[in-house]
Design an enzyme around this catalytic site. Structure first.
Site, PDB file in Angstrom:
ATOM      1  CB  ALA A 249       0.693 -11.587  -7.082  1.00  0.00           C
ATOM      2  CB  ALA A 250      -0.120 -10.458  -1.202  1.00  0.00           C
ATOM      3  N   GLY A 251      -2.737 -10.168  -2.762  1.00  0.00           N
ATOM      4  CA  GLY A 251      -4.202 -10.117  -2.819  1.00  0.00           C
ATOM      5  C   GLY A 251      -4.748 -11.021  -3.919  1.00  0.00           C
ATOM      6  CG  ASP A 252      -3.817 -10.286  -7.973  1.00  0.00           C
ATOM      7  OD1 ASP A 252      -4.870  -9.676  -7.733  1.00  0.00           O
ATOM      8  OD2 ASP A 252      -2.882  -9.814  -8.649  1.00  0.00           O
TER       9      ASP A 252
HETATM   10  P1  ADP Z   1      -3.401  -6.476  -1.650  1.00  0.00           P
HETATM   11  O1  ADP Z   1      -2.201  -7.217  -2.164  1.00  0.00           O
HETATM   12  O2  ADP Z   1      -4.597  -6.612  -2.561  1.00  0.00           O
HETATM   13  O3  ADP Z   1      -3.132  -5.064  -1.227  1.00  0.00           O
HETATM   14  P2  ADP Z   1      -3.274  -7.302   1.139  1.00  0.00           P
HETATM   15  O4  ADP Z   1      -1.989  -6.551   1.252  1.00  0.00           O
HETATM   16  O5  ADP Z   1      -4.368  -6.913   2.081  1.00  0.00           O
HETATM   17  O6  ADP Z   1      -3.870  -7.277  -0.344  1.00  0.00           O
HETATM   18  O7  ADP Z   1      -2.917  -8.860   1.343  1.00  0.00           O
HETATM   19  C1  ADP Z   1      -3.817  -9.890   0.974  1.00  0.00           C
HETATM   20  C2  ADP Z   1      -3.499 -11.122   1.798  1.00  0.00           C
HETATM   21  O8  ADP Z   1      -2.132 -11.507   1.552  1.00  0.00           O
HETATM   22  C3  ADP Z   1      -3.580 -10.933   3.290  1.00  0.00           C
HETATM   23  O9  ADP Z   1      -4.890 -11.082   3.774  1.00  0.00           O
HETATM   24  C4  ADP Z   1      -2.638 -12.041   3.776  1.00  0.00           C
HETATM   25  O10 ADP Z   1      -3.267 -13.303   3.670  1.00  0.00           O
HETATM   26  C5  ADP Z   1      -1.518 -11.998   2.729  1.00  0.00           C
HETATM   27  N1  ADP Z   1      -0.409 -11.096   3.086  1.00  0.00           N
HETATM   28  C6  ADP Z   1      -0.156  -9.848   2.613  1.00  0.00           C
HETATM   29  N2  ADP Z   1       0.955  -9.321   3.156  1.00  0.00           N
HETATM   30  C7  ADP Z   1       1.458 -10.270   3.994  1.00  0.00           C
HETATM   31  C8  ADP Z   1       2.617 -10.355   4.857  1.00  0.00           C
HETATM   32  N3  ADP Z   1       3.488  -9.337   4.967  1.00  0.00           N
HETATM   33  N4  ADP Z   1       2.798 -11.499   5.556  1.00  0.00           N
HETATM   34  C9  ADP Z   1       1.933 -12.544   5.455  1.00  0.00           C
HETATM   35  N5  ADP Z   1       0.828 -12.521   4.670  1.00  0.00           N
HETATM   36  C10 ADP Z   1       0.591 -11.406   3.942  1.00  0.00           C
END
Ligand code: ADP
Length: 303
Positions: A249-252
């Protein structure tokens, strides 16, 4: 107050920890079984609402106990759930997730009620798209519904934001209806054929998407932040360095927070910084909706 309408999926994530993934025909013991509220549409609606946006959610849940409970939870999170339809004799969508000791995931998704979200089911809620300032879409519900929603939004001047996840190729017709697109590196590669591994390749991928008619391209780069392009040149906006426990859910969260920021008239750059902070807090906790922060948490993190 300005309005965000999210149209998308609701899933019950059935998560189990395993030492190793079972091979075909093998039975292994798992542990720490949890049912966690997920689904990209739901996660993004919850994130935007917890972070201050006025959110309408259009979705389909089953008439099972999870579907009933999650609809109430959305309401408790301040979301307008008039558009969250209950499908009779249908289970809520599910994701079966195994997490190995090394942190790898193995995921099987079953659409179930999400597949019932047809264009016809959306028609009674069309005004929620027409009257919104922004429509936020992902790719876990039928693609013809996503196209229909984007068409309605475009006709009524509603900004269309597409998080093109899970990764799949899309028609030029749909892409031409999108104002802001937010792929991760893998999704950007599937949409453009360009492998994103540095700033230059990110801009090349962004240029392909601009060529399809999309004004703003934001490629998320995990812990490396995002690549933002609004034309022939772009810039990287760094994220926050934190100890990541679970990136579900980071991207969400990033998408929901970004739009909560834009709807309260933060600049695009400031909305991205706000979204980075919210997503960083999400990766520091386990699960999907369980780890999405509230506005106070993000403000405390940024202060
Ligand atoms: P998805 O979850 O859709 O694959 P990402 O992995 O590119 O998307 O992450 C989306 C956003 O979440 C990033 O741009 C950043 O803001 C945050 N994020 C993801 N992984 C990390 C991490 N390991 N540390 C800090 N922020 C993170």
């Amino acid at each position: 107050m300005r309005q965000l309408t999210v149209l998308g999926s609701v899933n019950a994530d059935h998560v189990v920890k395993v030492d190793n993934f079972p091979r075909p025909g093998e039975t292994l013991h798992g542990h720490n079984y949890r049912v966690i509220a997920g689904g990209k549409g739901a996660n993004q609606a919850v994130a935007a609402s917890r972070l201050g946006a006025n959110v309408n959610f259009i979705a389909s849940v089953g008439d099972d106990s999870f579907g009933m409970r999650i609809r109430k939870n959305f309401e408790q999170d301040g979301i307008n759930v008039e558009g969250v339809m209950i499908e009779e004799n249908t289970p809520t969508g599910i994701a079966m997730i195994q997490v190995s000791a090394s942190g790898e995931n193995s995921i099987c998704i079953c659409a179930e009620a999400n597949a019932c979200l047809t264009p016809q089911r959306v028609t009674p809620h069309q005004s929620k798209i027409e009257n919104a300032d922004i429509l936020l879409l992902q790719l876990e519900v039928p693609i013809e519904t996503i196209e229909k929603a984007a068409e309605i939004a475009t006709l009524s001047g509603t900004t269309v934001v597409l998080n093109p996840a899970p990764a799949q190729a899309l028609t030029d017709h749909l892409l031409a209806l999108v104002n802001i697109i937010t792929p991760n590196e893998t999704e950007a590669e599937i949409l453009t054929g360009i492998k994103v591994f540095d700033d230059q390749s990110a801009q090349q991928a962004a240029n392909v998407l601009h060529g399809k008619g999309i004004e703003t391209v934001l490629i998320t780069l995990g812990s490396k932040g995002v690549w933002l392009s609004k034309g022939s040149s772009g810039q990287r906006i760094e994220g926050y360095r934190v100890q990541a426990i679970d990136t579900t859910a980071a991207g969400d969260t990033f998408n929901g927070a970004l739009l909560a920021g834009l709807l309260e008239d933060k600049s695009l750059d400031n909305s991205i910084v706000f979204a980075h902070a919210a997503a960083a807090l999400t990766v520091m906790g386990e699960g999907a909706q369980s780890s999405i922060p509230y506005r106070n948490d993000v403000e405390a993190f940024l202060s």
